[in-house]
Design an enzyme around this catalytic site. Structure first.
Site, mmCIF file in Angstrom:
data_model
loop_
_atom_site.group_PDB
_atom_site.id
_atom_site.type_symbol
_atom_site.label_atom_id
_atom_site.label_comp_id
_atom_site.label_asym_id
_atom_site.label_seq_id
_atom_site.Cartn_x
_atom_site.Cartn_y
_atom_site.Cartn_z
ATOM 1 N N HIS A 71 0.823 -1.219 0.000
ATOM 2 C CA HIS A 71 0.000 0.000 0.000
ATOM 3 C C HIS A 71 0.853 1.263 0.000
ATOM 4 O O HIS A 71 2.080 1.237 0.141
ATOM 5 C CB HIS A 71 -0.925 0.004 1.218
ATOM 6 C CG HIS A 71 -0.164 -0.021 2.526
ATOM 7 N ND1 HIS A 71 0.526 1.067 3.001
ATOM 8 C CD2 HIS A 71 0.015 -1.008 3.443
ATOM 9 C CE1 HIS A 71 1.093 0.766 4.160
ATOM 10 N NE2 HIS A 71 0.816 -0.495 4.443
ATOM 11 N N SER A 139 1.692 4.187 -5.083
ATOM 12 C CA SER A 139 2.241 5.414 -4.522
ATOM 13 C C SER A 139 3.567 5.126 -3.807
ATOM 14 O O SER A 139 4.500 4.624 -4.427
ATOM 15 C CB SER A 139 1.207 6.051 -3.584
ATOM 16 O OG SER A 139 1.566 7.371 -3.244
#
Length: 315
Positions: A71, A139
């Site tokens: 993540h 990201s």
């Protein structure tokens, strides 16, 4: 027909009464559990040194390849449940809460630069016994994935970078906001989390208000560790050093970027593609900073098409 309608109304009333008798946190835990279950995932933990690491894995393991999901900053393992629905039938999926995030330990002094996080991740995967995998990162997690692939080429079969961090040749409005002392990625007061969702996602999934409220509480509670992590990433810089490292990647890499990304400019995807040997790039119209949340089916299809030549026969 009348009986069926009456039963439906009664069921809805009972459901509403049941919800009203529960706290927001109970509703959140139930909803998250159902989301994980629908994706074929269940929660687990493992101790790695002094850290307790939370992660999601297949409820039923299979003979397919491993996929490890990383993540982004301030996010957690549940960012991957929507895309995992498309993958757990043929793969063994592991969505990790990195240190400082989600339900994992949150020490302030272990180092959170991208290279340091790669070392943390390597220890976690070693503890889980995962020696070969496809890896996806979003990201910050995309930057970590790229560095991991460059550092451990024999362990990566393919890598997918969703709107990855690490290169800022082209800037977005977020940079000006941070320089003005208004970081949209770190909620600090009520209302900031919803603002973050609006900023990061162009195509937002529906989130019932009790769940949104709990997610905001969690984000506010994590403000201190988020500030430490963000400062560590920003201080490291990752200009030429990051670029020189990812030049060493030998594994197949797919870069996927939402064209409406307001956090990291999609044009940086071309820079990643030019630096990583043989990398492929796909830009998605109408999608923001998290394609795996905003367009999970398309994101999964892109991975499956890309990874097909590199899958084991069992997968």
């Amino acid at each position: 027909m009348m009986q069926k309608s009456s039963f439906t109304v009664m069921f809805l009333l009972l459901a509403l009464l049941s919800i009203s008798a529960c706290s927001r946190h109970d509703f959140y835990e139930t909803a998250i559990g159902l989301e994980r279950s629908a994706a074929g995932l269940e929660a687990d933990t493992i101790t790695v040194g002094k850290l307790e690491i939370a992660y999601l894995r297949n409820s039923e393991m299979n003979n397919g390849d491993n996929i490890v999901l990383i993540h982004g900053f301030g996010a957690n393992k549940d960012n991957w449940t929507r895309i995992a629905r498309e993958l757990t039938n043929g793969f063994n999926v592991y969505a990790i809460d990195l240190p400082g995030h989600g339900d994992s330990s949150k020490p302030l002094d272990i180092g959170y630069g991208l290279e340091e996080q790669v070392r943390h991740l390597a220890l976690i995967l070693e503890a889980l016994g995962i020696n070969e995998m496809h890896m996806m990162g979003n990201s910050m997690g995309g930057g970590i994935t790229a560095l991991y692939a460059a550092t451990y080429p024999d362990r990566i079969k393919t890598a997918v970078l969703f709107d990855p961090a690490g290169i800022l040749k082209y800037e977005n409005e977020m940079v000006d906001m941070i320089l003005a002392g208004n970081n949209p990625l770190i909620p600090s007061k009520p209302g900031d989390f919803e603002r973050l969702m609006d900023f990061a996602l162009e195509k937002k999934p529906f989130i019932p208000w009790p769940i949104l409220g709990v997610m905001e509480e969690q984000a506010l509670a994590n403000q201190q560790v988020n500030e430490v992590i963000f400062a560590a990433i920003r201080e490291a810089g990752y200009g030429s050093e990051f670029r020189n490292t990812i030049k060493r990647i030998k594994d197949p890499v797919l870069v996927v970027w939402g064209k409406e990304d307001r956090v990291l400019n999609y044009r940086n995807g071309e820079v990643f593609q030019s630096i990583i040997p043989g990398a492929k790039l796909k830009v998605l119209d109408g999608i923001g900073h998290a394609p795996m949340i905003e367009a999970p089916e398309e994101s999964a299809r892109l991975f499956l098409d890309f990874a097909k030549p590199y899958l084991s026969k069992a997968g």
